[in-house]
Scaffold this active site. Structure first.
Site, mmCIF file in Angstrom:
data_model
loop_
_atom_site.group_PDB
_atom_site.id
_atom_site.type_symbol
_atom_site.label_atom_id
_atom_site.label_comp_id
_atom_site.label_asym_id
_atom_site.label_seq_id
_atom_site.Cartn_x
_atom_site.Cartn_y
_atom_site.Cartn_z
ATOM 1 N N SER A 105 0.857 -1.183 0.000
ATOM 2 C CA SER A 105 0.000 0.000 0.000
ATOM 3 C C SER A 105 0.896 1.236 0.000
ATOM 4 C CB SER A 105 -0.910 0.000 1.237
ATOM 5 O OG SER A 105 -1.784 -1.101 1.200
ATOM 6 N N LYS A 180 -6.835 1.651 -3.201
ATOM 7 C CA LYS A 180 -6.479 1.253 -1.832
ATOM 8 C C LYS A 180 -6.494 2.461 -0.894
ATOM 9 C CE LYS A 180 -5.285 -1.106 1.723
ATOM 10 N NZ LYS A 180 -4.118 -1.979 1.879
ATOM 11 N N LYS A 248 0.684 5.747 7.789
ATOM 12 C CA LYS A 248 1.409 5.914 6.525
ATOM 13 C C LYS A 248 0.441 6.003 5.352
ATOM 14 C CE LYS A 248 2.311 2.348 4.469
ATOM 15 N NZ LYS A 248 1.644 1.483 3.457
#
Length: 304
Positions: A105, A180, A248
């Site tokens: 990701s 995502k 993140k």
């Protein structure tokens, strides 16, 4: 179809990144009968997958030299960049025509840049990040959001089907990582909303388990609610999805939004909450541990 499946079984498959998600995904490929060569900087994880029947590479270039398709499942864009282009990286060992399927990701900007660099060397990149967490990685029921050329997607979809059950080609390279990011907005804002709801219910003095039973069958019900409520009620924040990793992801969301001149206040606020928890030493907790932010802010008599 039979010929295609035979061709897939004859593929040499590499897998780099054997963490919480990667290890069970690699195990599912092995259990399905595929030959795998694996690598991770964590030697213990590598040995555990070796014990399941994989061969091991000494570095990413070694894995690439022995593979037609290479899966990468890594925490951050910097790790993907290093594995692809660093010393003993994939680009040093891969032959022309090799396909890299990056399931990490990361930022779609990075994904597209990596794809261009690989294309210059005769390699292809598919971005295929996943959703579902560790339980679905173990069960082989992950959701894949895929970006890349259709012909390359069709080559690897039998492999993806071993690890997941909802596999969608969203668009060109970078589309999977973008999808995502959207997924992470919905998941993490949902967890924040759930945390607020539990805080309200707890401070009102009602039974949290009964409240959950009452709302889960209505419009408020969700996969997030069902997956994360037991962790909150049982105070078990062992990570399926770590707070620092989700922070993140939301950082990448905000960066992408800025490029598109968008203001995403909910994502920004949840990121702030995660950052506060990281400062308090909770980076490795599951993101259901976001409830602890509310507890610290609003508690009067202990935890919820």
């Amino acid at each position: 179809m039979k010929a295609l499946l035979q061709e897939v079984f004859n593929m040499r498959i590499g897998f780099i990144g054997l963490g919480i998600m990667g290890k069970p995904m690699a195990a599912n490929l092995l259990n399905a009968g595929y030959d795998l060569i694996v690598f991770d900087v964590n030697e213990r994880a590598t040995e555990e997958v070796k014990d399941l029947g994989a061969s091991t590479g000494v570095h990413a270039a070694h894995v690439a030299k022995e593979s037609d398709v290479i899966f990468t499942m890594l925490p951050k864009g910097e790790h993907v960049k290093s594995v692809l282009f660093g010393e003993n990286g994939i680009i040093e060992g891969a032959g022309a025509g090799t396909t890299v399927v990056d399931m990490s990701s990361i930022s779609p900007v990075d994904t597209r840049a990596f794809a261009d660099q690989l294309e210059d060397k005769g390699l292809s990149l598919i971005d295929a990040p996943v959703s579902g967490g560790e339980p679905r990685a173990i069960d082989g029921t992950l959701s894949f959001m895929v970006g890349g050329r259709k012909e390359k997607f069709e080559e690897v979809i039998p492999l993806l089907e071993v690890m997941g059950e909802n596999i969608v080609l969203v668009g060109e390279v970078g589309s999977g990582t973008t999808a995502k990011l959207a997924n992470q907005v919905m998941v993490n804002v949902n967890i924040a909303a759930m945390s607020e709801a539990f805080t309200l219910a707890a401070k009102s003095g009602i039974d949290l388990e009964k409240m959950y039973e009452a709302v889960r069958g209505g419009l408020a019900g969700s996969a997030v609610l069902d997956a994360k409520t037991p962790l909150v009620l049982e105070r078990k924040f062992k990570a399926g999805g770590r707070i620092d990793i989700n922070a993140k992801d939301l950082t990448n969301v905000i960066g992408t939004a800025e490029e598109l001149d968008l203001d995403l206040p909910l994502s920004q606020q949840v990121l702030h909450m995660f950052e506060r928890l990281i400062e308090e030493g909770k980076a490795g907790d599951d993101h259901a541990g976001l409830i602890q932010y509310y507890e610290k802010q609003f508690q009067t008599n202990g935890t919820l």
